[in-house]
Design an enzyme around this catalytic site. Sequence first.
Site, PDB file in Angstrom:
ATOM      1  N   LYS A 163      -0.832   2.852   7.084  1.00  0.00           N
ATOM      2  CA  LYS A 163      -1.515   1.557   7.043  1.00  0.00           C
ATOM      3  C   LYS A 163      -0.508   0.417   7.178  1.00  0.00           C
ATOM      4  CE  LYS A 163      -5.704   1.906   4.516  1.00  0.00           C
ATOM      5  NZ  LYS A 163      -6.529   1.808   3.339  1.00  0.00           N
ATOM      6  N   PHE A 197     -31.795  -9.871   0.799  1.00  0.00           N
ATOM      7  CA  PHE A 197     -31.900  -8.503   0.261  1.00  0.00           C
ATOM      8  C   PHE A 197     -33.349  -8.045   0.131  1.00  0.00           C
ATOM      9  CE2 PHE A 197     -27.570  -9.413  -0.289  1.00  0.00           C
ATOM     10  CZ  PHE A 197     -26.918  -8.201  -0.290  1.00  0.00           C
ATOM     11  N   LEU A 198     -34.189  -8.550   1.020  1.00  0.00           N
ATOM     12  CA  LEU A 198     -35.593  -8.123   1.044  1.00  0.00           C
ATOM     13  C   LEU A 198     -35.939  -7.518   2.400  1.00  0.00           C
ATOM     14  CD1 LEU A 198     -37.589 -10.900  -0.890  1.00  0.00           C
ATOM     15  CD2 LEU A 198     -37.028  -8.588  -1.642  1.00  0.00           C
ATOM     16  N   HIS A 199     -34.960  -6.854   3.044  1.00  0.00           N
ATOM     17  CA  HIS A 199     -35.239  -6.202   4.322  1.00  0.00           C
ATOM     18  C   HIS A 199     -35.406  -4.705   4.077  1.00  0.00           C
ATOM     19  CE1 HIS A 199     -34.344  -9.916   6.330  1.00  0.00           C
ATOM     20  NE2 HIS A 199     -33.203  -9.994   5.646  1.00  0.00           N
ATOM     21  N   LYS A 221     -23.557  -0.585   7.566  1.00  0.00           N
ATOM     22  CA  LYS A 221     -24.191  -1.822   8.018  1.00  0.00           C
ATOM     23  C   LYS A 221     -23.423  -2.327   9.238  1.00  0.00           C
ATOM     24  CE  LYS A 221     -21.777  -5.053   4.991  1.00  0.00           C
ATOM     25  NZ  LYS A 221     -21.950  -6.135   4.039  1.00  0.00           N
ATOM     26  N   CYS A 266     -19.853   0.131  -2.213  1.00  0.00           N
ATOM     27  CA  CYS A 266     -20.038  -0.485  -3.531  1.00  0.00           C
ATOM     28  C   CYS A 266     -21.327  -0.088  -4.254  1.00  0.00           C
ATOM     29  CB  CYS A 266     -19.974  -2.006  -3.398  1.00  0.00           C
ATOM     30  SG  CYS A 266     -18.339  -2.573  -2.915  1.00  0.00           S
ATOM     31  N   ASP A 322       0.860  -1.186   0.000  1.00  0.00           N
ATOM     32  CA  ASP A 322       0.000   0.000   0.000  1.00  0.00           C
ATOM     33  C   ASP A 322       0.886   1.221   0.000  1.00  0.00           C
ATOM     34  OD1 ASP A 322      -3.268   0.228   0.681  1.00  0.00           O
ATOM     35  OD2 ASP A 322      -2.102   2.082   0.860  1.00  0.00           O
ATOM     36  N   ARG A 372     -18.591   4.813   4.252  1.00  0.00           N
ATOM     37  CA  ARG A 372     -18.776   5.349   2.907  1.00  0.00           C
ATOM     38  C   ARG A 372     -20.254   5.283   2.503  1.00  0.00           C
ATOM     39  NH1 ARG A 372     -13.732   2.385  -0.065  1.00  0.00           N
ATOM     40  NH2 ARG A 372     -14.117   0.845   1.568  1.00  0.00           N
ATOM     41  N   THR A 398     -13.364  -3.258  -8.697  1.00  0.00           N
ATOM     42  CA  THR A 398     -14.548  -3.241  -9.565  1.00  0.00           C
ATOM     43  C   THR A 398     -14.305  -2.199 -10.650  1.00  0.00           C
ATOM     44  OG1 THR A 398     -15.918  -3.818  -7.678  1.00  0.00           O
ATOM     45  CG2 THR A 398     -17.043  -2.847  -9.585  1.00  0.00           C
TER      46      THR A 398
HETATM   47  N1  LIG Z   1     -15.157  -2.845   0.146  1.00  0.00           N
HETATM   48  C1  LIG Z   1     -15.858  -3.851  -0.348  1.00  0.00           C
HETATM   49  O1  LIG Z   1     -16.696  -4.459   0.337  1.00  0.00           O
HETATM   50  C2  LIG Z   1     -15.675  -4.298  -1.777  1.00  0.00           C
HETATM   51  C3  LIG Z   1     -16.262  -5.503  -2.206  1.00  0.00           C
HETATM   52  C4  LIG Z   1     -16.065  -5.916  -3.514  1.00  0.00           C
HETATM   53  C5  LIG Z   1     -15.311  -5.121  -4.392  1.00  0.00           C
HETATM   54  N2  LIG Z   1     -14.772  -3.947  -3.959  1.00  0.00           N
HETATM   55  C6  LIG Z   1     -13.956  -3.157  -4.898  1.00  0.00           C
HETATM   56  O2  LIG Z   1     -12.583  -3.352  -4.578  1.00  0.00           O
HETATM   57  C7  LIG Z   1     -11.832  -2.167  -4.832  1.00  0.00           C
HETATM   58  C8  LIG Z   1     -11.098  -1.746  -3.566  1.00  0.00           C
HETATM   59  O3  LIG Z   1     -12.064  -1.402  -2.585  1.00  0.00           O
HETATM   60  P1  LIG Z   1     -11.682  -1.205  -1.048  1.00  0.00           P
HETATM   61  O4  LIG Z   1     -12.958  -1.005  -0.318  1.00  0.00           O
HETATM   62  O5  LIG Z   1     -10.751  -2.296  -0.642  1.00  0.00           O
HETATM   63  O6  LIG Z   1     -10.866   0.192  -1.158  1.00  0.00           O
HETATM   64  P2  LIG Z   1      -9.981   0.909  -0.018  1.00  0.00           P
HETATM   65  O7  LIG Z   1     -10.115   2.349  -0.303  1.00  0.00           O
HETATM   66  O8  LIG Z   1     -10.334   0.350   1.311  1.00  0.00           O
HETATM   67  O9  LIG Z   1      -8.483   0.431  -0.338  1.00  0.00           O
HETATM   68  C9  LIG Z   1      -7.757   0.815  -1.459  1.00  0.00           C
HETATM   69  C10 LIG Z   1      -6.295   0.911  -1.039  1.00  0.00           C
HETATM   70  O10 LIG Z   1      -5.480   1.042  -2.204  1.00  0.00           O
HETATM   71  C11 LIG Z   1      -4.360   1.844  -1.855  1.00  0.00           C
HETATM   72  N3  LIG Z   1      -3.715   2.296  -3.104  1.00  0.00           N
HETATM   73  C12 LIG Z   1      -4.200   3.131  -4.043  1.00  0.00           C
HETATM   74  N4  LIG Z   1      -3.324   3.237  -5.064  1.00  0.00           N
HETATM   75  C13 LIG Z   1      -2.255   2.451  -4.763  1.00  0.00           C
HETATM   76  C14 LIG Z   1      -1.036   2.134  -5.417  1.00  0.00           C
HETATM   77  N5  LIG Z   1      -0.730   2.634  -6.611  1.00  0.00           N
HETATM   78  N6  LIG Z   1      -0.173   1.286  -4.805  1.00  0.00           N
HETATM   79  C15 LIG Z   1      -0.461   0.767  -3.597  1.00  0.00           C
HETATM   80  N7  LIG Z   1      -1.617   1.020  -2.937  1.00  0.00           N
HETATM   81  C16 LIG Z   1      -2.505   1.851  -3.511  1.00  0.00           C
HETATM   82  C17 LIG Z   1      -4.951   2.940  -0.989  1.00  0.00           C
HETATM   83  O11 LIG Z   1      -3.992   3.580  -0.200  1.00  0.00           O
HETATM   84  C18 LIG Z   1      -5.974   2.114  -0.156  1.00  0.00           C
HETATM   85  O12 LIG Z   1      -5.390   1.667   1.051  1.00  0.00           O
HETATM   86  C19 LIG Z   1     -12.852  -1.144  -5.345  1.00  0.00           C
HETATM   87  O13 LIG Z   1     -12.857  -1.176  -6.742  1.00  0.00           O
HETATM   88  C20 LIG Z   1     -14.167  -1.663  -4.807  1.00  0.00           C
HETATM   89  O14 LIG Z   1     -15.258  -1.276  -5.582  1.00  0.00           O
HETATM   90  C21 LIG Z   1     -14.920  -3.518  -2.660  1.00  0.00           C
END
Ligand SMILES: NC(=O)c1ccc[n+]([C@@H]2O[C@H](COP(=O)([O-])OP(=O)(O)OC[C@H]3O[C@@H](n4cnc5c(N)ncnc54)[C@H](O)[C@@H]3O)[C@@H](O)[C@H]2O)c1
Length: 439
Positions: free
Chosen positions: A35, A256-258, A328, A267, A30, A335, A122
Amino acid sequence: MRVTMIGTGYVGLVSGVCFADFGHDVVCVDKDPDKIDVLNNGGVPIYEPGLKELVAKNVRAAHLAFTTETERAVKNADAVFIAVGTPSRRGDGHADLSYVYAAAKEIAGYMGGYTVIVTKSTVPVGTGDEVEAIICKARPDLKPGIDFDVVSNPEFLREGAAISDFKRPDRVVVGTDSEKARTVMRSLYRPLFINETPIVFTNRRTSELIKYAGNAFLATKITFINEMADLCEKVGANVQEVSRGIGLDGRIGKKFLHAGPGYGGSCFPKDTLAVVRTAQEAGAPLKIVEAVVAVNDARKAKMADKVIEAVDGDVSGKIIAVLGLAFKPNTDDMRESPAIDIIHKLVEAGAAIRAYDPEAMEEAKHQLPDITYCAHTYDCIDGADALVIITEWDQFRALDFDRVKSLMIAPVLIDLRNIYNPIRMAEQGFTYISVGRPQ
Ligand SMILES: NC(=O)c1ccc[n+]([C@@H]2O[C@H](COP(=O)([O-])OP(=O)(O)OC[C@H]3O[C@@H](n4cnc5c(N)ncnc54)[C@H](O)[C@@H]3O)[C@@H](O)[C@H]2O)c1
């Protein structure tokens, strides 16, 4: 296999630790040094049940490491996952792909032998093509299909149940036409093959769209039952019984019906907006999803009106206690939480807010700096004119109502998650307002 995660957020950290637990050697990268410091000192930067213990176990077993240095992590990797954020771009709702593209460029600079680059973030249809083009431009010496492949492998985990979702998913989706890349992906997910998890192999664009189609469908299901709840309120029906009555139909399903205050989170809001934009640009608009986005946005403000009505139409100068801020339970993720819009509207209307959430208060302070944060549930309720439950944490499911009543100025409860029984609450002497159920 040697696996690198670029991005150690909710998805990157959970995926990384689970791959390590499958026996792979994983490095999580990261660019946020705080972090990585927390992780290297035995902590975890997010709240997710079971995560801290699993991280510690795999670090001890030397299967998992954390770094800010992309170079070292990418050089010897068999697979490099991109798990960075793809937030909504300001103004137009498109997914902001700048983090994904920056990560692709960085990875390209350090790739050694044949490497599979996997987009776990995503990302809209066509992003894999762009990632491939970025790598080719940065490294003209590397040929796709020979030196590297770009694969789509969307993530479906839910925050709050992320580890079990990753280890026991309903399915894994892998988008690539390369047999070489499929072999690597099969090896990575081998423990799931043994458990007979269905693995859907498809092409890259289809895989990218599957993720958006899934989230758009789930957001639609939630919004459908929320609108049904409004209708129930008008006609004297009970939405929980409607949900049960339709959910037992196997074609519909119970999940998903609540009915509640509208979907939020990291997301659904951004992914529905992004797929709407993709569809508009492709000339195949998704009218249903467009309506879902609009209905859900309006719903959050409507929930604040519900609270205001419960306090005789005027909250100015009133103290409103709020239990639950995260979008939730079992996460600290704020977010797009409905709590943000609801609280903003109540504050605008003149209310003073006292709030408590078991895990999300530190996050909430960034978005809601001007409310009072309380040490525990009953501290929050103390002196309130009304109590609102926004997030259904388990610890709010069995409140001591004698104590609640003795602490409140007036016994008014607005339960936006339908966790209590309207008849019992009336017996306890509460003015009880819930969602889509007769009072
Ligand atoms: N949060 C969820 O429940 C969930 C579920 C399914 C899919 N997703 C998808 O997964 C992706 C990530 O979501 P998240 O919630 O984990 O995001 P997040 O913001 O919690 O984490 C992203 C991390 O990437 C790091 N980062 C950014 N650019 C970087 C780089 N060049 N090198 C190293 N680190 C870097 C940031 O510092 C951050 O810590 C998104 O596209 C999201 O839509 C999220």
